[in-house]
Design a protein around this motif. Structure first.
Motif, PDB file in Angstrom:
ATOM      1  N   VAL A 153       0.835  -1.200   0.000  1.00 44.17           N
ATOM      2  CA  VAL A 153       0.000   0.000   0.000  1.00 44.17           C
ATOM      3  C   VAL A 153       0.873   1.255   0.000  1.00 44.17           C
ATOM      4  O   VAL A 153       0.655   2.191  -0.783  1.00 44.17           O
ATOM      5  CB  VAL A 153      -0.949   0.009   1.218  1.00 44.17           C
ATOM      6  CG1 VAL A 153      -1.666   1.347   1.326  1.00 44.17           C
ATOM      7  CG2 VAL A 153      -1.967  -1.120   1.112  1.00 44.17           C
ATOM      8  N   LEU A 154       1.890   1.279   0.871  1.00 41.78           N
ATOM      9  CA  LEU A 154       2.729   2.469   0.995  1.00 41.78           C
ATOM     10  C   LEU A 154       3.594   2.683  -0.247  1.00 41.78           C
ATOM     11  O   LEU A 154       3.824   3.833  -0.657  1.00 41.78           O
ATOM     12  CB  LEU A 154       3.616   2.359   2.239  1.00 41.78           C
ATOM     13  CG  LEU A 154       2.869   2.249   3.575  1.00 41.78           C
ATOM     14  CD1 LEU A 154       3.847   2.242   4.737  1.00 41.78           C
ATOM     15  CD2 LEU A 154       1.855   3.380   3.740  1.00 41.78           C
TER      16      LEU A 154
ATOM     17  N   GLY B 194       3.491   7.626   1.843  1.00 44.93           N
ATOM     18  CA  GLY B 194       4.181   6.444   1.360  1.00 44.93           C
ATOM     19  C   GLY B 194       5.079   5.816   2.420  1.00 44.93           C
ATOM     20  O   GLY B 194       4.747   5.810   3.607  1.00 44.93           O
ATOM     21  N   LEU B 195       6.222   5.304   1.976  1.00 45.95           N
ATOM     22  CA  LEU B 195       7.136   4.633   2.899  1.00 45.95           C
ATOM     23  C   LEU B 195       7.679   5.567   3.975  1.00 45.95           C
ATOM     24  O   LEU B 195       8.226   5.095   4.980  1.00 45.95           O
ATOM     25  CB  LEU B 195       8.291   3.996   2.124  1.00 45.95           C
ATOM     26  CG  LEU B 195       7.938   2.734   1.325  1.00 45.95           C
ATOM     27  CD1 LEU B 195       9.099   2.306   0.441  1.00 45.95           C
ATOM     28  CD2 LEU B 195       7.537   1.593   2.265  1.00 45.95           C
ATOM     29  N   SER B 196       7.520   6.875   3.799  1.00 42.19           N
ATOM     30  CA  SER B 196       7.915   7.810   4.854  1.00 42.19           C
ATOM     31  C   SER B 196       7.123   7.560   6.127  1.00 42.19           C
ATOM     32  O   SER B 196       7.533   7.979   7.221  1.00 42.19           O
ATOM     33  CB  SER B 196       7.707   9.262   4.400  1.00 42.19           C
ATOM     34  OG  SER B 196       6.331   9.530   4.158  1.00 42.19           O
ATOM     35  N   ARG B 197       6.001   6.860   6.023  1.00 40.39           N
ATOM     36  CA  ARG B 197       5.186   6.554   7.192  1.00 40.39           C
ATOM     37  C   ARG B 197       5.876   5.542   8.114  1.00 40.39           C
ATOM     38  O   ARG B 197       5.366   5.257   9.208  1.00 40.39           O
ATOM     39  CB  ARG B 197       3.823   6.018   6.749  1.00 40.39           C
ATOM     40  CG  ARG B 197       2.928   7.113   6.182  1.00 40.39           C
ATOM     41  CD  ARG B 197       2.394   8.013   7.279  1.00 40.39           C
ATOM     42  NE  ARG B 197       1.773   9.226   6.755  1.00 40.39           N
ATOM     43  CZ  ARG B 197       1.056  10.055   7.486  1.00 40.39           C
ATOM     44  NH1 ARG B 197       0.871   9.824   8.766  1.00 40.39           N
ATOM     45  NH2 ARG B 197       0.542  11.148   6.953  1.00 40.39           N
ATOM     46  N   ILE B 198       7.004   5.002   7.690  1.00 35.51           N
ATOM     47  CA  ILE B 198       7.783   4.115   8.557  1.00 35.51           C
ATOM     48  C   ILE B 198       8.113   4.831   9.867  1.00 35.51           C
ATOM     49  O   ILE B 198       8.209   4.215  10.928  1.00 35.51           O
ATOM     50  CB  ILE B 198       9.072   3.627   7.854  1.00 35.51           C
ATOM     51  CG1 ILE B 198       9.780   2.541   8.680  1.00 35.51           C
ATOM     52  CG2 ILE B 198      10.033   4.777   7.597  1.00 35.51           C
ATOM     53  CD1 ILE B 198       9.161   1.201   8.590  1.00 35.51           C
TER      54      ILE B 198
ATOM     55  N   PRO C 129      -2.659   0.010   7.061  1.00 33.83           N
ATOM     56  CA  PRO C 129      -2.734  -0.617   5.735  1.00 33.83           C
ATOM     57  C   PRO C 129      -2.993  -2.120   5.787  1.00 33.83           C
ATOM     58  O   PRO C 129      -3.587  -2.678   4.866  1.00 33.83           O
ATOM     59  CB  PRO C 129      -1.365  -0.304   5.125  1.00 33.83           C
ATOM     60  CG  PRO C 129      -0.937   0.959   5.798  1.00 33.83           C
ATOM     61  CD  PRO C 129      -1.435   0.820   7.206  1.00 33.83           C
ATOM     62  N   LEU C 130      -2.563  -2.777   6.862  1.00 32.00           N
ATOM     63  CA  LEU C 130      -2.859  -4.202   7.019  1.00 32.00           C
ATOM     64  C   LEU C 130      -4.359  -4.391   7.196  1.00 32.00           C
ATOM     65  O   LEU C 130      -4.976  -5.231   6.520  1.00 32.00           O
ATOM     66  CB  LEU C 130      -2.116  -4.766   8.232  1.00 32.00           C
ATOM     67  CG  LEU C 130      -2.545  -6.171   8.676  1.00 32.00           C
ATOM     68  CD1 LEU C 130      -2.202  -7.205   7.616  1.00 32.00           C
ATOM     69  CD2 LEU C 130      -1.912  -6.525  10.022  1.00 32.00           C
TER      70      LEU C 130
ATOM     71  N   ASN D 288      -5.760   1.927  12.440  1.00 32.64           N
ATOM     72  CA  ASN D 288      -4.938   3.122  12.550  1.00 32.64           C
ATOM     73  C   ASN D 288      -4.838   3.758  11.171  1.00 32.64           C
ATOM     74  O   ASN D 288      -5.470   3.287  10.225  1.00 32.64           O
ATOM     75  CB  ASN D 288      -3.557   2.760  13.101  1.00 32.64           C
ATOM     76  CG  ASN D 288      -3.615   2.256  14.537  1.00 32.64           C
ATOM     77  OD1 ASN D 288      -3.668   3.042  15.478  1.00 32.64           O
ATOM     78  ND2 ASN D 288      -3.613   0.930  14.728  1.00 32.64           N
ATOM     79  N   HIS D 289      -4.069   4.823  11.041  1.00 34.29           N
ATOM     80  CA  HIS D 289      -3.890   5.493   9.746  1.00 34.29           C
ATOM     81  C   HIS D 289      -3.588   4.449   8.668  1.00 34.29           C
ATOM     82  O   HIS D 289      -2.640   3.673   8.803  1.00 34.29           O
ATOM     83  CB  HIS D 289      -2.749   6.502   9.856  1.00 34.29           C
ATOM     84  CG  HIS D 289      -2.501   7.279   8.609  1.00 34.29           C
ATOM     85  ND1 HIS D 289      -1.750   6.776   7.563  1.00 34.29           N
ATOM     86  CD2 HIS D 289      -2.888   8.523   8.241  1.00 34.29           C
ATOM     87  CE1 HIS D 289      -1.687   7.684   6.600  1.00 34.29           C
ATOM     88  NE2 HIS D 289      -2.367   8.744   6.978  1.00 34.29           N
ATOM     89  N   PHE D 290      -4.385   4.423   7.589  1.00 32.04           N
ATOM     90  CA  PHE D 290      -4.229   3.330   6.612  1.00 32.04           C
ATOM     91  C   PHE D 290      -3.665   3.781   5.274  1.00 32.04           C
ATOM     92  O   PHE D 290      -3.786   3.080   4.278  1.00 32.04           O
ATOM     93  CB  PHE D 290      -5.532   2.543   6.452  1.00 32.04           C
ATOM     94  CG  PHE D 290      -6.621   3.163   5.598  1.00 32.04           C
ATOM     95  CD1 PHE D 290      -6.678   4.522   5.344  1.00 32.04           C
ATOM     96  CD2 PHE D 290      -7.619   2.361   5.068  1.00 32.04           C
ATOM     97  CE1 PHE D 290      -7.687   5.067   4.562  1.00 32.04           C
ATOM     98  CE2 PHE D 290      -8.629   2.891   4.287  1.00 32.04           C
ATOM     99  CZ  PHE D 290      -8.665   4.248   4.037  1.00 32.04           C
ATOM    100  N   GLY D 291      -3.001   4.964   5.282  1.00 29.34           N
ATOM    101  CA  GLY D 291      -2.404   5.443   4.038  1.00 29.34           C
ATOM    102  C   GLY D 291      -3.431   6.169   3.202  1.00 29.34           C
ATOM    103  O   GLY D 291      -4.532   6.484   3.657  1.00 29.34           O
TER     104      GLY D 291
END
Length: 349
Positions: free
Chosen positions: A40-41, A53-57, A95-96, A123-126
């Motif tokens: 998703v990210l 995106g992947l910045s959500r890591i 996202p899961l 939680n926040h899902f993108g």
């Protein structure tokens, strides 16, 4: 140790998903769950939606580390009616939970023509567009929404009581590009204001107000204040409808019951999402839908542009063009994001 990747090197979608998967595994997620999140990210990054995106890591990782998100969530799906699924995310990474809900709605729609999934404990899902694209590629039209931490004051109010709840629409086009509309209920997302603060840049005074409700160009004051809804009172009404579907009907938190991931990072947010899917194959053939979708787009494209270098576009075209380019040429992650991904991936056992 995970080998270090040259920050200036473009990475393929496959390699980005692989690195993202290992990074979330390093934060405690099982491989299959980590891959759902990464897909998703990465799609968000390839669409050009780097703030989601992947910045959500960083934000997801911070909350995983302090127990605010459950890394080993056991997401469950309950079929309460032939076309309705209730999804309990067990406080898993957004996202899961979103992917489980999307698959549940797709399954119901394939069986009944229409499928609806309400998710809680998330939680926040993108961004919404990755889910809409996945649904469209499988032949489903979609309406998808989520609620969010409170950042918008009620129309005429002076404190935050509702979230900047996003909603998205998707319609497949078997022989062309799908229609994808992904929008939040504010003029801009808070992530854009946070980015402006990091860059030391001013923001337009139409984006947000300070804590006293005055328009501001200062991103710090804006983050301490309120986002402005798109379309004034109409946007306020739409935001409430999204929260009613995503939060109230899903049995998740809603309005001020939603925990702030900034103020209470170690507590579950209990966000809610909804996925409404329509199996377009029951409406007509793929040729029928292709002809109508292409004609729909051509009518819009045929409108003479006010500015020659800015032709009329259909929602989703910009993102899909970026997706195609990044899939062909690769995507260059932000060096800081790449370093954090590699650091988390190095923890994978």
């Amino acid at each position: 140790m995970t080998p270090q990747t040259n920050a200036a090197t473009a990475m393929s979608e496959h390699d980005l998903i692989s690195l993202g998967t290992r990074a979330f595994q390093g934060l405690g997620l099982p491989q299959a769950d980590a891959e759902d999140v990464a897909k998703v990210l990465v799609l968000a990054d390839l669409f050009g939606l780097s703030t989601h995106g992947l910045s959500r890591i960083e934000s997801y990782g911070d909350r995983l580390k302090v127990g605010g998100i459950n890394p080993t969530a056991q997401v469950s799906v309950n079929a309460v009616a032939s076309a309705i699924r209730l999804v309990d995310g067990d406080n898993g990474v957004g996202p899961l939970v979103g992917m489980h809900a999307l698959r549940a709605a797709m399954e119901a729609a394939k069986a009944c023509g229409v499928g609806v999934a309400f998710a809680r404990g998330s939680n926040h899902f993108g961004p919404i567009s990755p889910y809409s694209l996945i649904a469209a590629e499988a032949g489903f039209a979609s309406i998808i929404g989520s609620n969010a931490t409170t950042t918008i004051a009620p129309w005429g109010g002076s404190d935050a009581r509702l979230g900047n709840s996003p909603i998205g629409f998707g319609v497949p086009n078997p022989g062309g590009q799908p229609f994808l509309l992904d929008m939040a209920m504010s003029v801009v997302a808070r992530a854009k204001i946070r980015n402006a603060l990091k860059q030391g840049a001013a923001i337009p005074d139409t984006w947000a107000t300070d804590k006293d409700g005055r328009a501001t160009t200062d991103p710090k004051a804006a983050l301490d204040g309120f986002l402005l809804p798109v379309g004034g009172h109409k946007g306020y009404g739409l935001a409430l409808m999204v929260d009613l579907f995503a939060g109230l009907l899903s049995n998740a938190a809603y309005l001020t019951h939603v925990k702030s991931w900034v103020d209470a990072p170690d507590e579950p947010q209990n966000l809610g999402h909804f996925f409404i899917l329509i199996d377009t194959s029951v409406l007509g053939s793929t040729a029928w839908l292709t002809d109508r979708m292409n004609d729909f787009a051509s009518i819009l494209h045929g409108s003479p542009a006010v500015e020659a270098d800015k032709p009329v576009i259909v929602p989703g075209e910009i993102e899909l063009k970026k997706l195609a380019r990044h899939r062909a040429e690769g995507f260059v992650p932000d060096p800081a994001v790449l370093a954090q991904l590699q650091e988390c991936a190095a923890l994978t056992k």
